[in-house]
Design an enzyme around this catalytic site. Structure first.
Site, PDB file in Angstrom:
ATOM      1  N   HIS A   1       0.641   5.491   6.702  1.00 40.42           N
ATOM      2  CA  HIS A   1       1.069   5.855   5.353  1.00 40.42           C
ATOM      3  C   HIS A   1       0.786   7.017   5.643  1.00 40.42           C
ATOM      4  O   HIS A   1       1.182   7.624   6.242  1.00 40.42           O
ATOM      5  CB  HIS A   1      -0.474   5.388   5.179  1.00 40.42           C
ATOM      6  CG  HIS A   1      -1.179   4.130   4.943  1.00 40.42           C
ATOM      7  ND1 HIS A   1      -1.071   3.064   5.674  1.00 40.42           N
ATOM      8  CD2 HIS A   1      -0.105   2.706   4.109  1.00 40.42           C
ATOM      9  CE1 HIS A   1      -1.078   2.430   5.632  1.00 40.42           C
ATOM     10  NE2 HIS A   1      -0.396   2.052   3.994  1.00 40.42           N
TER      11      HIS A   1
ATOM     12  N   SER B   1       0.530  -0.925   0.111  1.00 42.36           N
ATOM     13  CA  SER B   1       0.020  -0.020  -0.184  1.00 42.36           C
ATOM     14  C   SER B   1       1.292   1.505  -0.170  1.00 42.36           C
ATOM     15  O   SER B   1       0.507   1.990  -0.155  1.00 42.36           O
ATOM     16  CB  SER B   1      -0.896   0.450   1.010  1.00 42.36           C
ATOM     17  OG  SER B   1      -0.149  -0.604   1.895  1.00 42.36           O
TER      18      SER B   1
ATOM     19  N   ASP C   1      -3.303   6.006  11.980  1.00 40.79           N
ATOM     20  CA  ASP C   1      -2.906   5.300  10.426  1.00 40.79           C
ATOM     21  C   ASP C   1      -1.686   6.515  10.919  1.00 40.79           C
ATOM     22  O   ASP C   1      -1.345   7.663  10.172  1.00 40.79           O
ATOM     23  CB  ASP C   1      -2.915   5.777   8.995  1.00 40.79           C
ATOM     24  CG  ASP C   1      -2.512   5.516   8.232  1.00 40.79           C
ATOM     25  OD1 ASP C   1      -1.266   4.665   8.443  1.00 40.79           O
ATOM     26  OD2 ASP C   1      -2.968   5.517   6.965  1.00 40.79           O
TER      27      ASP C   1
END
Length: 506
Positions: free
Chosen positions: A476, A223, A473
């Site tokens: 990311h 990702s 998160d």
């Protein structure tokens, strides 16, 4: 006149005999080529490559559509769906007798007229010095290099901000759209990376497209590979709206220079399956440490530049197989009587060597491979699933705020070791570069979405009465944000390879 009976013409009589020998030899060559073609057809290309590289063939156990648990913030079906789409695309387009990257048909128009680039000002404020958190970057491959180390330097403030906004990029994903999800501060977009002994130019979209004229760039991996590709598309979107090619693979075509940007999902860059193996039941992911991902191997001859991203999936449950033997596992090792030879960190190092060795010895690959180094996360007070947080970080960390992360360091070390081992075995004309972002991005605890992962206006952004933060998160990167620097570094690597070591601008 009959030349064969003419006196003095006896040498001509020998020609038919010589011609017969030539015809017989040609027929023999045709038979050999036909047999070789049949052999190649009967044995898949990916399998042949594995046997060539490793002397071992796992093709009988291959299950291309079975993939492991998704990485953080990927929906449970994302990995399976992307993988299925890629394999399906290969089958569909092969049956249509067309190349995978044909751009003359099935083109979908997406987006609107680009608003134009937003250029950076030259005014810089004092930056934050970077300490040495990782080994010096590796410069192998014998390719052009300006002599400037891109990966040691400092973050400097640039008030002009990002090259795009969250409103000017139709492909910006909601989970990384920090401003669109209500993040109140915006300063994290304004810090630019400044190498110690040179300048890193801001990303020039037109320059990139010209350098990549007629070429294909593929982001392959997890990702974070997707995170970087979306950043690149957002930047390029400001000068040209691409055409989306196909309905199952992520491919974007820029007509002005016939440049294709592709993304391929492969979380560990290796072959893996969930079929039963030895004592491991169905459903548990088995990772073949000595077998590269067959989808990658089948596609790489089509790519001019490859950017690889992997590492964080090695924390997921899996069993490691090497030389057709179970050698280790992560979050799965029920038989304590059997010694574990390979843990997840060692498995990651082996995986790097495996995929890179496959690329640098592939007989039909001549492109440039860029290996993006380990991307640090910034969970404080726990892991991603145990209350870790990066809330409240609004600028790069100071040296005094850096907390040494042993796991990041060892993963980076294993990656560099795998890189070095692979490059010494190169047999083809491809080039290999390490884009070593680990040290620089250890300072960017401010660049993650944190709690701003969705547009819910009622989201919790502070710790509750129990002291626990909301789900966050911290792996990311916000888009726009620090991840845009990855593409500036990538462009400089590409420029050096395609243009040489001269200065990028007059």
């Amino acid at each position: 006149m009959n030349l064969a009976s003419h006196k003095g013409d006896s040498p001509i009589v020998a020609y038919p005999r010589t011609l017969s020998l030539i015809v017989a030899s040609a027929c023999g060559l045709v038979v050999i080529l036909a047999l070789a073609s049949l052999l190649l057809v009967s044995q898949p290309v990916g399998s042949t490559i594995r046997v060539y590289f490793y002397g071992i063939d796992h093709s009988s156990n291959f299950d291309s559509l079975s993939w492991g648990n998704p990485t953080l913030h990927d929906s449970p079906n994302d990995a399976n769906e992307e993988r299925t789409n890629i394999v399906a695309q290969q089958g569909e387009e092969a049956s249509e007798n067309s190349t995978l990257f044909n751009v003359t048909e099935d083109v979908e128009d997406i987006g609107t007229t680009p608003p134009g680039l937003v250029y950076s000002s030259d005014a810089m404020q004092p930056g934050l010095d970077a300490s040495s958190l990782s080994p010096a970057p590796v410069n192998q491959s014998g390719s052009a290099d300006s002599g400037c180390d891109l990966y040691h330097g400092k973050w400097v403030y640039d008030s002009s901000g990002s090259l795009y906004t969250n409103n000017s990029c139709p492909v910006l994903p909601q989970e990384h759209n920090c401003q669109g999800n209500g993040r109140p501060d915006k300063g994290y977009e304004n810090w630019q990376w400044k190498p110690a002994k040179c300048d890193l130019p801001r990303f020039d979209a037109k320059k990139f497209l010209e350098l990549m004229r007629g070429k294909t760039l593929a982001f392959i991996g997890d990702s974070l590979a997707r995170n970087q590709m979306q950043s690149l598309l957002c930047i390029l979107w400001q000068v040209e709206v691409p055409k989306k090619r196909g309905k199952t693979m992520h491919r974007y075509f820029f007509r002005s220079t016939s440049t294709m940007i592709v993304r391929i999902w492969s979380e560990r860059l290796l072959h893996q399956t969930s079929k039963p193996f030895d004592i491991v039941p169905e459903g548990v992911v088995k990772v073949y440490l000595d077998a590269p991902d067959e989808v990658i191997m089948n596609l790489i001859p089509s790519f001019d530049v490859i950017v690889l991203s992997s590492s964080h999936w090695f924390t997921k449950q899996s069993v490691y197989i090497l030389n057709n033997e179970i050698v280790g596992g992560q979050l799965w090792w029920p038989d304590k009587s059997r010694p574990m030879k390979v843990n997840n960190v060692e498995a990651f190092g082996i995986s790097v060597e495996t995929i890179l060795h496959a690329l640098v010895t592939h007989p039909n690959y001549t492109g440039l491979t860029i290996v993006r180094s380990y991307s640090p996360d910034h969970y404080e007070g726990g892991a991603w699933n145990t209350g870790g947080s990066c809330t409240g970080k609004i600028k790069p960390a100071l040296d005094s705020e850096i907390v040494e992360n042993g796991y990041t360091n060892i993963m980076h070390e294993k990656q560099v070791m795998g890189f070095n081992r692979a490059i010494r075995k190169r047999t083809n004309r491809s080039k290999l570069k390490l884009m070593d972002i680990t040290e620089a991005f250890g300072y960017r605890h401010d660049g993650h979405p944190g709690p701003y992962r969705d547009p819910d206006p009622n989201k919790k952004t502070k710790r509750g009465p129990d002291g626990k933060p909301p789900p966050q998160d911290c792996l990311h990167w916000c888009t726009p944000g620090p991840v845009d620097t990855w593409n500036e570094l990538m462009l400089e690597i590409i420029r050096r390879e395609f243009e040489g070591s001269r200065s990028p601008y007059p």
